[in-house]
Design a protein around this motif. Structure first.
Motif, PDB file in Angstrom:
ATOM      1  N   THR A  75      18.802  15.949   5.499  1.00 42.19           N
ATOM      2  CA  THR A  75      19.167  14.535   6.029  1.00 42.19           C
ATOM      3  C   THR A  75      19.035  15.022   7.316  1.00 42.19           C
ATOM      4  O   THR A  75      20.007  15.786   7.935  1.00 42.19           O
ATOM      5  CB  THR A  75      20.373  13.744   5.525  1.00 42.19           C
ATOM      6  N   ARG A  76      18.375  14.034   8.254  1.00 42.99           N
ATOM      7  CA  ARG A  76      18.326  14.023   9.746  1.00 42.99           C
ATOM      8  C   ARG A  76      18.863  12.455  10.283  1.00 42.99           C
ATOM      9  O   ARG A  76      17.901  11.730   9.897  1.00 42.99           O
ATOM     10  CB  ARG A  76      17.282  14.339  10.387  1.00 42.99           C
ATOM     11  N   GLY A  77      20.080  12.153  10.347  1.00 44.98           N
ATOM     12  CA  GLY A  77      20.379  10.813  10.674  1.00 44.98           C
ATOM     13  C   GLY A  77      21.269  10.087   9.361  1.00 44.98           C
ATOM     14  O   GLY A  77      21.937  10.899   8.448  1.00 44.98           O
ATOM     15  N   SER A  78      21.016   8.911   9.236  1.00 42.24           N
ATOM     16  CA  SER A  78      21.818   8.148   8.183  1.00 42.24           C
ATOM     17  C   SER A  78      21.213   8.657   6.737  1.00 42.24           C
ATOM     18  O   SER A  78      22.020   8.669   5.899  1.00 42.24           O
ATOM     19  CB  SER A  78      21.898   6.723   8.603  1.00 42.24           C
ATOM     20  N   ALA A  79      20.034   8.646   6.656  1.00 42.51           N
ATOM     21  CA  ALA A  79      19.542   8.780   5.175  1.00 42.51           C
ATOM     22  C   ALA A  79      17.830   9.147   5.360  1.00 42.51           C
ATOM     23  O   ALA A  79      17.259   8.610   6.251  1.00 42.51           O
ATOM     24  CB  ALA A  79      19.572   7.480   4.402  1.00 42.51           C
ATOM     25  N   ALA A  80      17.367   9.942   4.362  1.00 43.17           N
ATOM     26  CA  ALA A  80      16.098  10.136   4.368  1.00 43.17           C
ATOM     27  C   ALA A  80      15.275   9.094   3.934  1.00 43.17           C
ATOM     28  O   ALA A  80      15.797   8.276   3.083  1.00 43.17           O
ATOM     29  CB  ALA A  80      15.831  11.414   3.608  1.00 43.17           C
ATOM     30  N   ARG A  81      14.007   9.372   4.134  1.00 42.81           N
ATOM     31  CA  ARG A  81      13.150   7.836   3.674  1.00 42.81           C
ATOM     32  C   ARG A  81      11.495   8.575   3.731  1.00 42.81           C
ATOM     33  O   ARG A  81      11.640   9.534   4.239  1.00 42.81           O
ATOM     34  CB  ARG A  81      13.076   6.731   4.662  1.00 42.81           C
ATOM     35  N   THR A  82      11.109   7.706   2.680  1.00 45.87           N
ATOM     36  CA  THR A  82       9.572   8.348   2.487  1.00 45.87           C
ATOM     37  C   THR A  82       8.943   7.174   1.935  1.00 45.87           C
ATOM     38  O   THR A  82       9.281   6.219   1.424  1.00 45.87           O
ATOM     39  CB  THR A  82       9.611   9.323   1.372  1.00 45.87           C
ATOM     40  N   ASN A  83       7.423   7.257   2.292  1.00 48.56           N
ATOM     41  CA  ASN A  83       6.385   6.308   1.632  1.00 48.56           C
ATOM     42  C   ASN A  83       5.462   7.026   1.070  1.00 48.56           C
ATOM     43  O   ASN A  83       4.946   8.027   1.606  1.00 48.56           O
ATOM     44  CB  ASN A  83       5.814   5.638   3.069  1.00 48.56           C
ATOM     45  N   ILE A  84       5.123   6.747  -0.102  1.00 55.54           N
ATOM     46  CA  ILE A  84       4.190   7.605  -1.031  1.00 55.54           C
ATOM     47  C   ILE A  84       2.867   6.507  -0.852  1.00 55.54           C
ATOM     48  O   ILE A  84       2.809   5.371  -1.186  1.00 55.54           O
ATOM     49  CB  ILE A  84       4.651   7.866  -2.511  1.00 55.54           C
ATOM     50  N   LEU A  85       1.929   7.122  -0.453  1.00 57.67           N
ATOM     51  CA  LEU A  85       0.671   6.186   0.181  1.00 57.67           C
ATOM     52  C   LEU A  85      -0.606   6.313  -0.984  1.00 57.67           C
ATOM     53  O   LEU A  85      -1.237   5.393  -1.226  1.00 57.67           O
ATOM     54  CB  LEU A  85       0.213   6.593   1.341  1.00 57.67           C
ATOM     55  N   ALA A  86      -0.733   7.683  -1.401  1.00 60.80           N
ATOM     56  CA  ALA A  86      -1.820   7.789  -2.550  1.00 60.80           C
ATOM     57  C   ALA A  86      -1.764   8.769  -3.376  1.00 60.80           C
ATOM     58  O   ALA A  86      -0.803   9.681  -3.348  1.00 60.80           O
ATOM     59  CB  ALA A  86      -3.153   7.850  -1.591  1.00 60.80           C
ATOM     60  N   VAL A  87      -2.323   8.899  -4.700  1.00 67.04           N
ATOM     61  CA  VAL A  87      -2.259   9.894  -5.367  1.00 67.04           C
ATOM     62  C   VAL A  87      -3.694  10.312  -6.055  1.00 67.04           C
ATOM     63  O   VAL A  87      -4.461   9.209  -5.948  1.00 67.04           O
ATOM     64  CB  VAL A  87      -1.423   9.531  -6.962  1.00 67.04           C
ATOM     65  N   SER A  88      -3.791  11.473  -6.100  1.00 69.16           N
ATOM     66  CA  SER A  88      -5.249  12.375  -6.529  1.00 69.16           C
ATOM     67  C   SER A  88      -4.805  13.093  -7.716  1.00 69.16           C
ATOM     68  O   SER A  88      -3.997  13.683  -7.934  1.00 69.16           O
ATOM     69  CB  SER A  88      -5.852  13.008  -5.654  1.00 69.16           C
ATOM     70  N   GLY A  89      -5.755  13.039  -8.681  1.00 66.26           N
ATOM     71  CA  GLY A  89      -5.606  13.962  -9.879  1.00 66.26           C
ATOM     72  C   GLY A  89      -6.572  15.156  -9.605  1.00 66.26           C
ATOM     73  O   GLY A  89      -7.395  15.149  -8.810  1.00 66.26           O
TER      74      GLY A  89
ATOM     75  N   ASN B 217       0.840  -1.153   0.120  1.00 63.23           N
ATOM     76  CA  ASN B 217      -0.049   0.039  -0.098  1.00 63.23           C
ATOM     77  C   ASN B 217       0.925   1.134   0.058  1.00 63.23           C
ATOM     78  O   ASN B 217       0.508   2.208   0.255  1.00 63.23           O
ATOM     79  CB  ASN B 217      -0.994  -0.054   1.061  1.00 63.23           C
ATOM     80  N   ALA B 218       2.031   1.184  -0.352  1.00 62.10           N
ATOM     81  CA  ALA B 218       3.011   2.391  -0.238  1.00 62.10           C
ATOM     82  C   ALA B 218       4.114   2.123  -1.413  1.00 62.10           C
ATOM     83  O   ALA B 218       4.484   0.733  -1.627  1.00 62.10           O
ATOM     84  CB  ALA B 218       3.503   2.755   0.993  1.00 62.10           C
ATOM     85  N   VAL B 219       4.728   3.329  -1.938  1.00 67.08           N
ATOM     86  CA  VAL B 219       6.305   3.238  -2.550  1.00 67.08           C
ATOM     87  C   VAL B 219       7.120   3.453  -1.708  1.00 67.08           C
ATOM     88  O   VAL B 219       6.878   4.675  -0.908  1.00 67.08           O
ATOM     89  CB  VAL B 219       6.142   4.072  -3.798  1.00 67.08           C
ATOM     90  N   GLN B 220       7.982   2.720  -1.152  1.00 61.38           N
ATOM     91  CA  GLN B 220       8.867   3.001   0.152  1.00 61.38           C
ATOM     92  C   GLN B 220      10.217   3.346  -1.013  1.00 61.38           C
ATOM     93  O   GLN B 220      10.857   2.539  -1.602  1.00 61.38           O
ATOM     94  CB  GLN B 220       9.033   1.770   0.622  1.00 61.38           C
ATOM     95  N   VAL B 221      10.870   4.548  -0.504  1.00 58.20           N
ATOM     96  CA  VAL B 221      12.030   5.054  -1.129  1.00 58.20           C
ATOM     97  C   VAL B 221      13.054   5.561   0.088  1.00 58.20           C
ATOM     98  O   VAL B 221      12.392   6.003   0.987  1.00 58.20           O
ATOM     99  CB  VAL B 221      11.579   6.087  -2.006  1.00 58.20           C
ATOM    100  N   VAL B 222      14.214   5.132  -0.001  1.00 57.65           N
ATOM    101  CA  VAL B 222      15.355   5.479   0.932  1.00 57.65           C
ATOM    102  C   VAL B 222      16.260   6.173  -0.062  1.00 57.65           C
ATOM    103  O   VAL B 222      16.563   6.147  -1.241  1.00 57.65           O
ATOM    104  CB  VAL B 222      15.791   4.233   1.539  1.00 57.65           C
ATOM    105  N   SER B 223      17.095   6.978   0.650  1.00 57.69           N
ATOM    106  CA  SER B 223      18.365   8.023   0.032  1.00 57.69           C
ATOM    107  C   SER B 223      19.156   6.922  -0.938  1.00 57.69           C
ATOM    108  O   SER B 223      19.254   5.866  -0.533  1.00 57.69           O
ATOM    109  CB  SER B 223      19.088   8.590   1.118  1.00 57.69           C
ATOM    110  N   ASN B 224      19.684   7.425  -2.083  1.00 60.16           N
ATOM    111  CA  ASN B 224      20.344   6.819  -3.037  1.00 60.16           C
ATOM    112  C   ASN B 224      19.666   5.567  -3.670  1.00 60.16           C
ATOM    113  O   ASN B 224      20.350   4.727  -3.997  1.00 60.16           O
ATOM    114  CB  ASN B 224      21.688   6.262  -2.273  1.00 60.16           C
ATOM    115  N   ASP B 225      18.465   5.265  -3.556  1.00 63.14           N
ATOM    116  CA  ASP B 225      17.809   4.514  -4.384  1.00 63.14           C
ATOM    117  C   ASP B 225      17.483   4.957  -5.635  1.00 63.14           C
ATOM    118  O   ASP B 225      16.999   5.925  -6.173  1.00 63.14           O
ATOM    119  CB  ASP B 225      16.318   4.301  -3.769  1.00 63.14           C
ATOM    120  N   ASN B 226      18.179   4.207  -6.639  1.00 60.55           N
ATOM    121  CA  ASN B 226      18.334   4.706  -8.157  1.00 60.55           C
ATOM    122  C   ASN B 226      17.120   3.818  -8.895  1.00 60.55           C
ATOM    123  O   ASN B 226      17.331   4.038 -10.273  1.00 60.55           O
ATOM    124  CB  ASN B 226      19.595   4.435  -8.728  1.00 60.55           C
TER     125      ASN B 226
END
Length: 468
Positions: free
Chosen positions: A240-254, A113-122
């Motif tokens: 950046t706070r700590g070792s690496a930034a992280r995010t989860n994209i949960l939903a998109v609306s038009g 239910n999310a796109v999970q991205v961490v720093s330096n993810d290509n």
């Protein structure tokens, strides 16, 4: 408790001229992680939040601060009053201080239910939308931690080249510029530091632990075309706070502009034949152009008519298949973009008339099937045959003693195939049957059997004489 996510078909008779309209998009594919906790004592195993047999949640380090609780989990974790967790239906609606309404649709709580991205993810990620639509921009809803990220993005359409060179920036969960959304009842998983396992899961929505929720938008879309998907890739960390930034994209609306025209009403269809029908609708004030979509699926994921342009209040849909259900919708267009789609209509084209059911008979003496259409096309037991100029087909040896199925073939444009005729073909006169199967035995086979029987009798007789 499963979250049921279906097709979202927003329908609105009047455009809201005060605020933009946010249309929640169902994600057909692209999620890679499950970050919404659905069970009482969950543990993250192989990317999924599940109930462990006897293992308490032990602080799943980097991602735990961004996991969100469903209503079921929040209620069992004694979440703060007024924050019972995410809604059962996954629909998120909120404002900031009573202004622009935002609406999003979360994915299934028990699946990715999310796109999970961490720093330096290509990795280049792509979210494909179940229903394509025309929008001036896309709005994302997500959760972040340990910093902010800059993404490059590309929007693809149901036709033509993509819009590239776009960008967006995720927000950090404790960014001072993010106000607490009004009306979001959620709790976030917080790793306890006291070492008490009973407090490993704590629902938070207060000033100490700001919820890791944010939204951001991609602008620069082509509002004259239907958006099919969005691709995006991590470019760099902007904080950046700590070792690496992280995010989860949960939903998109038009997003549909508040200046867009009103939604067409009164849509209907008439004059259906085997290969066409007509769509009509009421005119919209101040509009001189409309767009029409037709599909064989109610979510319009495969388009027979793709964003077709017309200046009339009717549209003739041609070149269709007979006996097929079609779905259609209409949008009004002005300089600010396209309206919310009309209510989805349905029309089924007429079926082709069938070929007459064959009325064939058997001429055993001649070894032919007769009574067919001269030079007509047929399938017999699924194999194609053509009758001769006298309407006859030779009987194949394997048909004797069986019942065959004869279908008259249509041309596919004016006639469809007939119903099947079952025709019994008698066994050949004088033919013996095998005792096990009843299959015909020819004279050669009978002779071989008699010879083998005689030989066996001879060998047995000689053997008996030697013994005596």
């Amino acid at each position: 408790m499963l979250l049921s996510v279906g097709i979202i078909c927003p329908q609105k008779a009047e455009a809201d001229t005060t605020y933009d309209t946010y249309v929640p998009l169902t994600i057909a594919s692209g999620y890679n992680a499950d970050v919404i906790v659905e069970d009482e004592t969950p543990e993250r195993i192989n990317g999924r939040w599940v109930v462990p047999t006897a293992v308490p949640f032990d602080g799943d380090n980097e991602w735990a601060n961004m996991a969100l609780c469903s209503a079921t989990v929040a209620s069992r974790l004694n979440a703060p009053a007024g924050h019972p967790g995410l809604p059962d239906d996954g629909r998120i609606e909120f404002t900031y201080g009573g202004g622009q309404p935002y609406v999003y649709q979360l994915g299934d709580y028990r699946k990715a239910n999310a796109v999970q991205v961490v720093s330096n993810d290509n990795t280049q990620y792509e979210l494909v939308f179940s229903t394509p639509g025309a929008y001036k921009k896309l709005s994302f809803f997500g959760a972040s931690g340990n910093g902010t990220m800059l993404f490059t993005a590309e929007v693809t359409y149901t036709e033509g080249d993509p819009t590239g060179n776009l960008s967006f920036e995720s927000k950090e969960w404790n960014d001072s510029g993010i106000a607490n959304p009004d009306g979001i009842n959620t709790c976030r998983i917080k790793i306890a530091t006291c070492g008490n396992e009973s407090e490993d899961l704590v629902g938070r929505l207060d000033s100490t632990y700001t919820p890791s929720l944010y939204h951001f938008e991609i602008e620069g879309l082509d509002p004259t075309r239907l958006v099919k998907s969005v691709k995006f890739k991590w470019e760099r960390d902007t904080l950046t706070r700590g070792s690496a930034a992280r995010t989860n994209i949960l939903a998109v609306s038009g997003v549909i502009a508040k200046e867009a025209p009103s939604t067409p009403t009164g849509t209907g269809s008439t004059d259906a034949t085997t290969d066409q029908f007509k769509i009509s609708w009421n005119s919209v004030d101040g509009v001189g152009e409309y767009r029409v979509d037709v599909s064989t699926r109610p979510d319009f994921s495969n388009l027979v008519v793709n964003n077709a342009k017309t200046t009339e209040t009717s549209y003739d849909v041609k070149g269709l298949s007979a006996g097929t259900k079609y779905y259609y919708r209409v949008r009004a267009v002005n300089n600010s973009g396209q309206s919310i789609p009309s209510a989805v209509g349905e029309e089924t084209t007429e079926a082709l008339p069938q070929m007459p059911t064959p009325n064939a008979s058997v001429d055993s003496a001649a070894g032919k099937i007769t009574g067919l259409t001269p030079n007509g096309s047929y399938t017999i037991n699924g194999v194609a045959y053509t009758a001769d100029a006298n309407g006859k087909i030779n009987i194949s040896n394997e048909w004797y003693g069986t019942t065959i199925s004869i279908i008259a073939k249509g041309d596919g444009s004016t006639r469809s195939d007939s119903l099947a005729q079952s025709l019994q073909i008698p066994a050949k006169d004088g033919a013996a049957k095998t005792p096990e199967t009843g299959d015909d035995l020819n004279l050669g086979g009978i002779a071989v059997i008699m010879l083998l029987s005689a030989l066996s009798l001879y060998v047995l007789t000689r053997k008996n004489k030697k013994l005596s």
